[in-house]
Design an enzyme around this catalytic site. Structure first.
Site, PDB file in Angstrom:
ATOM      1  CE  LYS A   1      -3.848   1.905   2.746  1.00  0.00           C
ATOM      2  NZ  LYS A   1      -4.608   1.725   4.011  1.00  0.00           N
TER       3      LYS A   1
ATOM      4  CG  HIS B   1      -3.129   5.083   0.235  1.00  0.00           C
ATOM      5  ND1 HIS B   1      -3.101   4.065  -0.710  1.00  0.00           N
ATOM      6  CD2 HIS B   1      -4.282   4.891   0.945  1.00  0.00           C
ATOM      7  CE1 HIS B   1      -4.179   3.319  -0.594  1.00  0.00           C
ATOM      8  NE2 HIS B   1      -4.913   3.788   0.419  1.00  0.00           N
TER       9      HIS B   1
END
Length: 216
Positions: free
Chosen positions: A102, A104
Site C-alpha cells: 500500500k 498511502h
C-alpha cells in the site's frame, strides 16, 4: 494420539470442513478427502479452531515472540490464534501481509505489529509451501527470524519430488512445522469410527500411493 488432535479431527468432520468423497487437488490428483479451512467461517468455528492451534503450539514447546499470518487465509488464523494464546496468559503481537504493498496511509506490505524477534507463521494446510516461502522472505526482510510454521493438517503427501511440503520446509529453512493433526492421526481416528470404514480404506490406499513416511 493427543486428545486435542482427536478432538480437532472430530470437530472438522462434524463441521463439514473435513469431507470424504472424491476431490481434485491443484496438483491434479484425485483425493478421497479434503479439508477446506475456509469453512471455519463462523465466529464459533474460528474460535474453536484457534484453541486447537494454541494447543498444538503450546505442546510443541517452540520459543516465539509473535505470530504472522500470510494473506489471505492466514490473516484470520493468526489473529484468532493470538487471541486464544492471550486467554492462556501469552499475549503476543501479531501481523499479516498484503498481497500488494500500500502506498498511502500507513503504507507498506505488513499490517499489525512490527515484525521483530522470533516469528511463528500460522497458515491452513501446506501444499506446495508457496505461502511459507513468501512469508519467510517478508519476515527476514524486516530483520526478524522465522522459527516455525503452524498448520491445521499435515497431509504427509509427496509433492513433485520424494518429499512432502512439510519435509521440504524443514530441510530448506531449518524450521519446524507444527500440525494440529497429521494424516496418521486421521487414519488412527477413522480406525475407531466404523461409520467411516469406506473413507478409511480409500485414504489408506491414497496414502500408500502418494504418501511419505511418518515425520520425525
Amino acid at each position: 494420539m493427543s486428545d486435542y488432535r482427536r478432538d480437532f479431527i472430530a470437530f472438522a468432520i462434524t463441521s463439514g470442513v473435513l469431507r470424504f468423497g472424491s476431490f481434485v487437488t491443484k496438483s491434479g490428483r484425485t483425493t478421497p478427502y479434503f479439508l477446506d479451512a475456509g469453512l471455519f467461517n463462523t465466529g464459533g468455528r474460528l474460535g474453536r479452531l484457534a484453541e486447537f492451534y494454541a494447543d498444538a503450539v503450546q505442546a510443541s514447546g517452540l520459543a516465539y515472540d509473535m505470530v504472522f499470518g500470510p494473506a489471505y487465509k492466514g490473516i484470520a488464523l493468526a489473529a484468532a490464534t493470538a487471541v486464544a494464546l492471550s486467554r492462556r496468559g501469552r499475549d503476543v503481537p501479531y501481523a499479516f501481509n498484503r498481497k500488494e504493498a500500500k502506498d498511502h496511509g500507513e503504507g507498506g506490505s505488513v499490517v499489525g505489529a512490527p515484525l521483530a524477534g522470533r516469528v511463528l507463521i500460522v497458515d491452513d494446510v501446506m501444499t506446495a509451501g508457496t505461502a511459507v516461502r513468501e512469508s519467510v522472505g517478508v519476515i527476514r526482510a524486516a530483520g526478524a527470524i522465522p522459527v516455525g510454521v503452524a498448520v491445521c493438517l499435515d497431509r504427509m503427501e509427496r509433492g513433485s519430488g520424494a518429499h512432502s511440503a512439510v519435509q521440504e520446509v524443514r530441510e530448506h529453512y531449518g524450521i519446524p512445522v507444527i500440525a494440529i493433526a497429521t494424516l496418521d492421526d486421521l487414519l488412527g481416528y477413522l480406525e475407531g469410527a466404523p461409520q467411516h470404514e469406506e473413507a478409511l480404506r480409500a485414504i489408506a490406499a491414497y496414502h500408500r500411493q502418494y504418501g511419505v513416511s511418518r515425520h520425525a
